[in-house]
Scaffold this active site. Structure first.
Site, PDB file in Angstrom:
ATOM      1  N   ARG A 116       9.925 -15.515  31.383  1.00  0.00           N
ATOM      2  CA  ARG A 116       8.986 -14.413  31.509  1.00  0.00           C
ATOM      3  C   ARG A 116       7.409 -14.949  31.173  1.00  0.00           C
ATOM      4  O   ARG A 116       6.412 -14.465  31.684  1.00  0.00           O
ATOM      5  CB  ARG A 116       9.211 -13.179  30.675  1.00  0.00           C
ATOM      6  CG  ARG A 116      10.562 -12.826  31.179  1.00  0.00           C
ATOM      7  CD  ARG A 116      10.645 -12.283  32.366  1.00  0.00           C
ATOM      8  NE  ARG A 116      11.739 -11.628  32.920  1.00  0.00           N
ATOM      9  CZ  ARG A 116      12.189 -10.392  32.791  1.00  0.00           C
ATOM     10  NH1 ARG A 116      11.746  -9.508  31.839  1.00  0.00           N
ATOM     11  NH2 ARG A 116      13.426 -10.158  33.178  1.00  0.00           N
ATOM     12  N   ASP A 158       7.018   5.298  27.434  1.00  0.00           N
ATOM     13  CA  ASP A 158       7.766   4.156  27.546  1.00  0.00           C
ATOM     14  C   ASP A 158       6.689   3.071  26.671  1.00  0.00           C
ATOM     15  O   ASP A 158       5.769   3.275  26.612  1.00  0.00           O
ATOM     16  CB  ASP A 158       7.849   3.450  28.895  1.00  0.00           C
ATOM     17  CG  ASP A 158       9.037   2.442  28.833  1.00  0.00           C
ATOM     18  OD1 ASP A 158      10.035   2.701  28.776  1.00  0.00           O
ATOM     19  OD2 ASP A 158       8.662   0.986  28.720  1.00  0.00           O
TER      20      ASP A 158
END
Length: 287
Positions: free
Chosen positions: A50, A159
């Site tokens: 990532r 979130d």
């Protein structure tokens, strides 16, 4: 919720950049300090894959350079990108459908009873990922309460990942993403023709939901109380101390007769005695 997922964690490949032990420990510690998410050594390849994308995008030469950037005065600007990059959002509409059955059959009739006509009804999707959960809640309410627009009912969706929040707020989903929504429900609440690449939720549903970025470790600006909290597949990514802290704060936010829904592999009895199990991964606040 945006969480670390292990599907990439055990892959091996010829790495373009070297990720040394010092750099990995620094990144794992930084992620834990800022999010409470535990990054074990089994997530090393995931962190590499990532963040290597960020290194390429920023035209850096190594993980050491990237760590130096995070430690510099510009680090606070890059940190949200770091967190967004290493968290994974796995969700679908009506995931763990027994929760929505319980909401529709056991909770909605009580929440929307005649005696509560002037009451505020508040639900929270904590760890809403790309928005499928709060929209599933909204569809359940709209299908169960014909005059829903006349009630003071709202859904807060939060979130950690700011990119997911921005995307969710559009209410637009690819055709493959809406396949788990029953066809009749799709026709009722989504605009777009069959065969279109994407469809968008109606304004009626979108008005029910407020999307906000929230780090659960930080101060919570909302006051509550919430009648329902969906906190699914999130708590397992924290250590026990963090789990107890967050669940204690949720207990305070939950109405006295409120329900807490957790993920299929989560068991709160190992962490706290402030919630009583009343169904499959369904808890009620203990007074």
């Amino acid at each position: 919720m945006a969480t670390l997922h292990s599907s990439e964690a055990n892959n091996s490949w010829n790495q373009e950049f070297s990720l040394g032990d010092d750099e990995f420990r620094f990144l794992a510690s930084l992620i834990y300090d800022r999010t409470g998410i535990v990054v074990g050594d089994n997530k090393r390849n995931l962190v590499y894959s990532r963040l290597a994308r960020r290194i390429r995008l920023l035209k850096l030469s190594s993980f050491r350079d990237y760590c130096d950037l995070l430690e510099s005065s510009a680090g606070e600007d890059e940190l949200p990108e770091t967190i967004n990059a290493v968290t994974t959002n796995l969700t679908k509409f009506f995931r763990e459908d027994h929760h929505f059955d319980h909401l529709r059959k056991d909770v909605v009739p009580k929440l929307f009873s005649a005696g509560r006509r002037k009451s505020k009804i508040r639900l929270w999707s904590a760890g809403c990922s790309s928005g499928q959960e709060p929209f599933s809640i909204a569809m359940t309410l709209a299908d169960s309460v014909p005059d829903l627009a006349s009630w003071d009912a709202k859904i807060l969706a939060t979130d950690l990942d700011s990119n997911m929040i921005a995307r969710s707020a559009t209410g637009e989903y690819a055709a493959r993403e809406i396949e788990t929504i029953p066809p009749a429900t799709r026709k009722k609440y989504l605009t777009g023709k069959k065969g279109d690449a994407s469809q968008t939720f109606s304004n009626e549903l979108r008005r029910l939901i407020t999307f906000k970025q929230l780090n659960l470790l930080h101060q919570w600006p909302m006051k509550g109380p919430f009648d329902i909290i969906f906190f699914r597949n999130v708590v397992i990514y924290f250590d026990v101390e963090t789990q107890r802290d967050i669940l204690g704060r949720m207990w305070s936010m939950l109405a006295d007769d409120g329900y807490l829904y957790v993920g299929h592999s989560e068991n709160l009895s190992r962490v706290t005695d402030r919630f009583a199990l009343v169904g499959r991964t369904i808890y009620r606040k203990v007074l």
